[in-house]
Design a protein around this motif. Sequence first.
Motif, short mmCIF file in Angstrom:
data_model
loop_
_atom_site.label_atom_id
_atom_site.label_comp_id
_atom_site.label_asym_id
_atom_site.label_seq_id
_atom_site.Cartn_x
_atom_site.Cartn_y
_atom_site.Cartn_z
N GLN A 60 2.73 -6.04 3.65
CA GLN A 60 2.80 -7.21 4.58
C GLN A 60 2.58 -8.47 3.64
N GLN A 115 3.63 -7.70 9.42
CA GLN A 115 3.74 -6.42 9.02
C GLN A 115 5.04 -6.02 9.66
N GLU A 175 0.76 -1.19 0.01
CA GLU A 175 0.10 -0.06 -0.03
C GLU A 175 1.03 1.20 0.06
N LYS A 189 3.13 2.86 2.37
CA LYS A 189 2.39 3.02 3.53
C LYS A 189 2.41 1.87 4.33
N ASN A 190 2.39 0.67 3.64
CA ASN A 190 2.26 -0.59 4.58
C ASN A 190 2.55 -1.78 3.39
#
Length: 544
Positions: A301, A330, A277, A298-299
């Motif tokens: 995982q 994460q 993301e 942003k992320n």
Amino acid sequence: MNKIKCECGHVNPEGTVLCEACGKPVEENQHIDGNDKRRLLNMRYDGSARRSQTYNKSIVDKTWNFFSSVKVGIWLIVLALIASGLGTTFPQEQYIPANATSRDPSIYYESQYGILGQVYYQLGFHNLYSSWWYMLLIALIGVSLVICSIDRFVPLYKALKRQRPKRHTQFLKRQRLFSETDNVTDDDKFKLISRLKEKRYKVHEENGHVMAEKGRFSRWGPYVNHIGLIIVLIAALLRMTSFMYLDEYVWVREGEKIVIPGTDGEYYIKNDDFILETYDEDDERFQEAIEQQGAVVKNFQTNAIIYKETGGKVAGAEPKLEKVKEEKIQLNRPLKFDSYTLYQAGYQQNEFKSMTFKVHETDDPEETSLGSFTIDLTQPKDKYKLDNGFSVDVTQYYPDYELEEDEPASETPYPRNPAFVFTVHPPENEKSETSFVGIGKNIDATGENNYKLGIEDFDTRYVSGLTVRRDYTLPLFIIGAAIFMIGVIQGMYWQHRRIWLHPRGEGIMVAGHTNKNWFGLKKDIGHIIEDTNVLMVRDQQELE
């Protein structure tokens, strides 16, 4: 071993400076502390006989004396600190970035840091903390701590355990705090003892002689420190064993199920899905970063599934797996199972998963497909048969193609820049042809091929980078650090205070000793002699 008998009747071991029973300085001993009557007594180890100060004949004695020296211990620690500092100049080999141009340390350090990096590698600092000489240095520090502690603790413990209330007058007069009063009443003596007990001193009496003591346990603070440090050093050495400490890095592709390294084939992980993301392009907080880099993550995982092998292993058979755990991994949110921990450490985008090639005639400007085939780049087959009678052999496969000294090679085993040497077998026994095909490359070595291969389509996927860690040494580090801090508190906030009351005729001698905080001891003595005829002690060090 020679024995030294004091006039009080106590037999002391060779090397004793002060008699363990009465405290009288031993005549003709090998130290000057007890023989020079103009000096105050050195009470650091209560004049006990230390092996390192007594024997110096055999190789065992010399080795013991060497490691019992505080200076040697300090120099070993300084050398370890210097080496550790040099080891942090550049990343250790295990921390070379996974996306580096080359993770070969002989190439990485020179290409990244120049001549300094090359020297760093050649001197072996890239694997400092697992090198034999660094481990030997840590072990020598441990040996020094053990010998230093034994050399001092055992004699001091025996000396303090055997001390008696009745002490020799030379012992009392050569204490730092001392006074002598000629006339003291029995009532004054009773007050002194009562007030010592009020101050929580442990009072010992022997024929009118009194020794009041408190805080002896503080003397063991440094040795408790040593125990804590030794445990930490043992943990550091055990950290070098694969059983006690595991730190591996593994790449897991989307949809792939592989053995988790370091688990002896017992556990498997499947990358069920990888999610990346990024921040919205309209987010004003990251406008500058987005303009520079194109996107701000942003992320990221990994939706992982952990399996455990059940049943016995049979050669050639598929393992029987049982699902153990399913969880999202994460950054800063690891997955824990059994004694292992999986950390999300990195990722790669757009790694090739499969490629579809078509065969067409060389002179066909439209490149009309005569047939196509798809290669799984993780497990390519040796031969592919097309419906129209063509067959293609994969003669050579370079997952991560590069040209080294005019020779084709693969920099890594991962399909980041795949290239192939194909042998095309046309139908009806036509002559086979060889072609080299890669990204942006389609080479006919002879220039006479009737058929060519071209990339028709490809599929990509994410690759998740995970750190696998198991650490049995962490509890040892915590225990060692806790014991060390207990020793620090024990030795810092308490003091070993002793007060001797020695009746002499109608008068009394008062002497005091502490390992620190002389002001506090003088204050205690001032309290117990208040409203009596006993004279206040003098600080004889200040009078010298």
